[in-house]
Enzyme design. Sequence first.
Site, short mmCIF file in Angstrom:
data_model
loop_
_atom_site.label_atom_id
_atom_site.label_comp_id
_atom_site.label_asym_id
_atom_site.label_seq_id
_atom_site.Cartn_x
_atom_site.Cartn_y
_atom_site.Cartn_z
N GLY A 159 34.17 39.79 45.46
CA GLY A 159 33.56 40.94 46.12
C GLY A 159 34.30 42.22 45.77
O GLY A 159 35.10 42.26 44.83
N GLY A 160 34.07 43.26 46.57
CA GLY A 160 34.67 44.56 46.28
C GLY A 160 36.17 44.62 46.46
O GLY A 160 36.86 45.38 45.77
N VAL B 230 36.93 34.78 46.52
CA VAL B 230 36.75 33.63 47.42
C VAL B 230 37.07 32.36 46.63
O VAL B 230 36.58 32.19 45.51
CB VAL B 230 35.32 33.55 47.98
N LYS C 188 38.80 33.45 51.68
CA LYS C 188 38.45 34.79 51.20
C LYS C 188 39.71 35.64 51.22
O LYS C 188 40.28 35.88 52.29
CB LYS C 188 37.37 35.40 52.08
N ASP D 98 23.37 43.66 56.23
CA ASP D 98 23.37 43.33 54.79
C ASP D 98 22.60 42.04 54.51
O ASP D 98 23.04 41.20 53.72
CB ASP D 98 24.81 43.22 54.28
N GLY E 192 33.69 32.94 44.10
CA GLY E 192 32.98 34.20 44.31
C GLY E 192 33.94 35.38 44.28
O GLY E 192 35.16 35.22 44.37
#
EC number: 2.7.11.16
Length: 700
Positions: free
Chosen positions: A200-201, A205, A220, A318, A198
């Site tokens: 993210g910003g 991950v 992460k 979220d 994964g």
Amino acid sequence: MADLEAVLADVSYLMAMEKSKCTPAARASKKLNLPDPSVRSVMYKYLEKEGELNFHKIFNEVLGYLLFKDFCENDSEEPIQQLKFFEQIKLFEKTECYDERKKMARDIYDNFIMEEMLSHTYEYSKHAVASVQKYLLKNEVPVDLFEPYLEEIFTQLKGKPFKKFLESDKFTRFCQWKNLELNIQLTMNDFSVHRIIGRGGFGEVYGCRKADTGKMYAMKCLDKKRIKMKQGEMLALNERNMLQAVSTGIDCPFIVCMTYAFHTPDKLCFILDLMNGGDLHYHLSQHGIFSEDEMKFYAAEVILGLEHMHKRCIVYRDLKPANILLDENGHIRISDLGLACDFSKKKPHASVGTHGYMAPEVLSKGTSYDSCADWFSFGCMLYKLLKGHSPFRQHKTKDKLEIDKMTLTMNVELPESFSLELKNLLEMLLQRDVSKRLGCMGNGADEVKMHNFFCGIDWHQVYIQKYTPPLVPPRGEVNAADAFDIGSFDEEDTKGIKLNDADQDLYKMFSLTISERWQQEVSETVFDTVNTETDKLEQKRKLKQKQHFDADEKESDCILHGYIKKLGGSFASLWQTKYAKLYPNRLELHSESGNNKPELIFMDQVEDISSDFILHKNENCIQIRINDGTRDGRIILTNSDEIGLKEWSSSLRSAHKISQDLLGSMAKKAGKIYGSERDVNKSMYIFGGNCSTKTSNGSN
């Protein structure tokens, strides 16, 4: 070629997963070594100082309980039935089948309560006996049937059994494990990192395996330069704090929790629960929309996850299908606490979250809010699981302003196909007026759980994950996007970003180990193996060792003892390992072999002991300044064990102060007896508890 690399990455990852499930300890590529048993001396003082040297603290720790149990079953001179009684009660409480519980209740009564009554030992109160008999006579076996006995069992266990435990080798082993835990300093070398799962910003991950236990986790990694570029330092630190809050104490099976946090010069790393089943957004695209009953399963587990956060005064902010991850069996966990916020002291008012899921009060500028915002998002998420889109994202619009406007003004029209209970649930969750919203009228999650839509749900069964998931992710698949589809960051973005000392100082308190989760990891993997190997090594060492350094601990006035490093050797530039013993009047430094006479440092020779550590050869050190006419005036001591070094520093300074106070007191008494005139070349000399005088050249 890229496709082949992706396939190989998937195969390697899946093989690691399968092997870690069967025998995680066998997958350990790094040996876990316990410190020397002498660490008991330091740890005893540390635990005492921290208020952790008591029965309930040790008994309620995973490893403390296992070692106390081992002592009771194998080392105690007298049989300790109370622990077996306790374990049977706990087993009884976990038994779901009522008929099985009835049989267990009768067995417990016969084997422990009746046996104790017939032996006339009177270990338990009449009240406890009467309470159990009352229910059994009515043929009732509630889960808390034996609860009156628990406190009485603890009272007995924390008496003689616990005192004997503190004198045993099993307590020494507890000290070794606890010392190891408190000195954990993780680096990337402690993990085998597998494929990306994964992004993210701020980072990616990965799947990873802990080298010393073989346990699989998700890692992460946030890029410090990217964080600096986006001014996200406080967000990153907040995520660490929120993860710590939800991961400490009672475990929640419906939140992706953290076991470790550490950082490198370039990265912030969170070690999290690994979820292999993909997320609900992914499965929505693969499976299609869910039925009411299927949605109800996910809703129930999400409710318990939110309840866990809200009880800790955390608003998640979220909630959406993409943040609901599935494990290999199909149960869910809420992930990504990057936007979560503690509202215990001050309510937030920032407009953060995902458009189409944010509550009206979150969108309204300057309006403060709390956990109530999550129940609105919860309603939006349930709607998406049923219809495939947010209730405020009509005609697949991507215009964020339009979505926000509809959230603030539109009354959601619910399809006729929805049941009456479902319609009412969504209408109450999607209330713009917070005071009328379900979950926001004073009783939080209980209001949602009691709604008619969830009628018939056994919430305890939900908590222990007994309900069958509607979707079981395919086994033998990664259930995540291809590594190349996930992509990577453009390194050019951060090429001009430089990290300075001030940037790194922000993260000096970032590293963390969640004690109970580390202990659980160890107990499930390498605990028995390491204990067995350590027992063998220590037995060999005892046979070889000519002198048992700790033999006089109980009989003497020894304050502290254990291994320590002293700067010395050729040109006074090498670290020499010594076995140190601290007494009220002296410090003895023995060679490892124990063959030679110890080096003695008397407290009346010591001028000063550094109150803070000094840095020498990149090591935190204790500096002792002495004045005996033969030395260079400094003794430098260090220890790789941070806890040990602090205890040595504290105990040395304490012993020195007591010695100085005693010398001053004796000097005053001598002045009164012999008058104020005395030989200034003479000083009081304490040795082995006796007083004499010596001249400046050392003669008596």
